[in-house]
Design a protein around this motif. Structure first.
Motif, mmCIF file in Angstrom:
data_model
loop_
_atom_site.group_PDB
_atom_site.id
_atom_site.type_symbol
_atom_site.label_atom_id
_atom_site.label_comp_id
_atom_site.label_asym_id
_atom_site.label_seq_id
_atom_site.Cartn_x
_atom_site.Cartn_y
_atom_site.Cartn_z
ATOM 1 N N SER A 152 -13.632 -5.037 10.110
ATOM 2 C CA SER A 152 -12.875 -5.809 9.125
ATOM 3 C C SER A 152 -11.947 -4.901 8.322
ATOM 4 N N ASP A 153 -12.447 -3.708 7.949
ATOM 5 C CA ASP A 153 -11.620 -2.745 7.226
ATOM 6 C C ASP A 153 -10.411 -2.337 8.066
ATOM 7 N N ALA A 154 -10.653 -2.075 9.353
ATOM 8 C CA ALA A 154 -9.574 -1.651 10.242
ATOM 9 C C ALA A 154 -8.506 -2.733 10.352
ATOM 10 N N HIS A 155 -8.934 -3.982 10.411
ATOM 11 C CA HIS A 155 -7.979 -5.100 10.474
ATOM 12 C C HIS A 155 -7.149 -5.152 9.194
ATOM 13 N N GLU A 156 -7.793 -4.964 8.053
ATOM 14 C CA GLU A 156 -7.066 -4.968 6.779
ATOM 15 C C GLU A 156 -6.107 -3.788 6.696
ATOM 16 N N LEU A 157 -6.539 -2.626 7.219
ATOM 17 C CA LEU A 157 -5.691 -1.436 7.194
ATOM 18 C C LEU A 157 -4.406 -1.669 7.973
ATOM 19 N N GLY A 176 -5.510 19.517 4.510
ATOM 20 C CA GLY A 176 -5.628 19.049 5.878
ATOM 21 C C GLY A 176 -6.312 17.697 5.979
ATOM 22 N N ARG A 177 -6.829 17.206 4.859
ATOM 23 C CA ARG A 177 -7.459 15.896 4.846
ATOM 24 C C ARG A 177 -6.408 14.814 4.573
ATOM 25 N N THR A 178 -6.802 13.564 4.730
ATOM 26 C CA THR A 178 -5.873 12.452 4.596
ATOM 27 C C THR A 178 -6.490 11.352 3.744
ATOM 28 N N VAL A 179 -5.716 10.831 2.792
ATOM 29 C CA VAL A 179 -6.152 9.687 1.995
ATOM 30 C C VAL A 179 -5.605 8.421 2.650
ATOM 31 N N ILE A 180 -6.470 7.459 2.902
ATOM 32 C CA ILE A 180 -6.025 6.165 3.406
ATOM 33 C C ILE A 180 -6.540 5.078 2.472
ATOM 34 N N GLY A 181 -5.750 4.041 2.282
ATOM 35 C CA GLY A 181 -6.146 2.911 1.451
ATOM 36 C C GLY A 181 -5.789 1.623 2.160
ATOM 37 N N TRP A 182 -6.503 0.543 1.855
ATOM 38 C CA TRP A 182 -6.226 -0.711 2.551
ATOM 39 C C TRP A 182 -6.678 -1.903 1.715
ATOM 40 N N GLY A 183 -6.225 -3.066 2.145
ATOM 41 C CA GLY A 183 -6.519 -4.302 1.431
ATOM 42 C C GLY A 183 -5.283 -4.810 0.710
ATOM 43 N N GLU A 232 14.234 0.892 -9.281
ATOM 44 C CA GLU A 232 14.417 -0.257 -10.163
ATOM 45 C C GLU A 232 13.190 -1.157 -10.238
ATOM 46 N N ASP A 233 12.194 -0.929 -9.405
ATOM 47 C CA ASP A 233 10.994 -1.760 -9.396
ATOM 48 C C ASP A 233 10.197 -1.520 -10.683
ATOM 49 N N PRO A 234 9.952 -2.557 -11.501
ATOM 50 C CA PRO A 234 9.213 -2.360 -12.753
ATOM 51 C C PRO A 234 7.729 -2.055 -12.530
ATOM 52 N N LYS A 235 7.228 -2.336 -11.334
ATOM 53 C CA LYS A 235 5.824 -2.056 -11.017
ATOM 54 C C LYS A 235 5.749 -1.271 -9.701
ATOM 55 N N PRO A 236 6.043 0.033 -9.768
ATOM 56 C CA PRO A 236 6.123 0.830 -8.537
ATOM 57 C C PRO A 236 4.778 1.354 -8.024
ATOM 58 N N TRP A 237 3.704 1.173 -8.798
ATOM 59 C CA TRP A 237 2.406 1.713 -8.392
ATOM 60 C C TRP A 237 1.613 0.674 -7.604
ATOM 61 N N LEU A 238 1.028 1.103 -6.479
ATOM 62 C CA LEU A 238 0.180 0.246 -5.655
ATOM 63 C C LEU A 238 -1.277 0.671 -5.843
ATOM 64 N N ILE A 239 -2.134 -0.291 -6.158
ATOM 65 C CA ILE A 239 -3.550 -0.015 -6.385
ATOM 66 C C ILE A 239 -4.345 -0.669 -5.252
ATOM 67 N N PRO A 240 -4.935 0.112 -4.345
ATOM 68 C CA PRO A 240 -5.683 -0.479 -3.234
ATOM 69 C C PRO A 240 -7.109 -0.836 -3.649
ATOM 70 N N PRO A 241 -7.670 -1.917 -3.112
ATOM 71 C CA PRO A 241 -9.064 -2.243 -3.419
ATOM 72 C C PRO A 241 -10.052 -1.295 -2.741
ATOM 73 N N LYS A 242 -9.625 -0.651 -1.638
ATOM 74 C CA LYS A 242 -10.496 0.277 -0.922
ATOM 75 C C LYS A 242 -9.694 1.508 -0.513
ATOM 76 N N PHE A 243 -10.353 2.663 -0.517
ATOM 77 C CA PHE A 243 -9.695 3.866 -0.023
ATOM 78 C C PHE A 243 -10.739 4.853 0.467
ATOM 79 N N ALA A 244 -10.301 5.817 1.235
ATOM 80 C CA ALA A 244 -11.190 6.854 1.762
ATOM 81 C C ALA A 244 -10.404 8.141 1.922
#
Length: 228
Positions: free
Chosen positions: A8-13, A25-32, A54-66
């Motif tokens: 399910s996580d992979a599908h959301e990703l 060398g590590r990688t941060v991934i987030g999804w949802g 120009e975007d007033p809300k440029p930050w993205l907050i993911p519900p899940k990350f690793a």
């Protein structure tokens, strides 16, 4: 934060996610489904502004990350993303589009004191980017050499009114910190594929390339000077 991905996580990703390589060398991934915000929130936030800031809300907050290493990403994440893909049929930009951009920049150099600019034109493809294409791109990015860092975000979910995203890889890095020492690295310059095979000596011998790179150095120094 999670250390594994379910199907399910992979599908959301594939539908909505981000990837950001670290100097370690590590990688941060987030999804949802991302929450958009004016400022960073929580343990993980991604700055994804529009081109003109120009975007007033440029930050993205993911519900899940690793935070995973490249081996984990290649062996545990990508096998879940294997899907059928379609070929993109790219239409290259017309030369006139580049000429128009170049002339605007030339006039700005002459009348507005502009020091550096990059003319931007786009190749286009009349294909809706789907989860399959995202999976293929992520697969290619997992095989990048260690000298390149992957980055990007995407939202191609079926419910999205405006699918969007940006994916790429760069030898640059924003910063690394070791004790009281902060390092950053940026590149500037232009070379064709043929010229790039000549190596760094050709760049160092070119006055235009040296000046362009110095502009980047000066700007970074100006920004960091307030930190001491």
């Amino acid at each position: 934060m999670t250390n594994s991905l379910t199907d399910s996580d992979a599908h959301e990703l594939l539908s909505s996610g981000f990837i950001f390589g670290l100097r370690s060398g590590r990688t941060v991934i987030g999804w949802g489904e991302f929450k958009k915000s004016q400022t960073p929130e929580g343990a993980c936030s991604v700055y994804a502004p529009d081109f003109y800031l120009e975007d007033p809300k440029p930050w993205l907050i993911p519900p899940k990350f690793a935070v995973v290493d490249r081996e984990f990403f290649a062996t545990h994440v990508l096998p879940k993303l294997t899907t059928e893909v379609k070929d993109f049929r790219w239409i290259e930009p017309a030369r006139e589009a580049f000429t128009c951009q170049f002339e605007k920049i030339r006039k700005a150099f002459e009348t507005e004191g502009l020091e550096k600019a990059v003319p931007v034109v786009h190749a286009t493809s009349q294909v809706r980017v789907t989860q399959s294409e995202i999976g293929r791109i992520l697969g290619a990015m997992s095989r990048l050499p260690q000298t390149l860092t992957a980055y990007g975000f995407w939202n191609v979910s079926a419910s999205s009114e405006r699918p969007e995203g940006l994916l790429g890889a760069t030898p640059e890095y924003l910063f690394s910190v070791d004790g009281w020492e902060l390092k950053t690295m940026a590149l500037a310059g232009t070379r064709s594929k043929t010229e790039s095979r000549e190596g760094g000596s050709a760049l160092l011998a070119d006055p235009k390339e040296r000046k362009e790179h110095q502009l980047v150095i000066d700007d970074i120094s100006r920004v960091l000077s307030k930190f001491g």
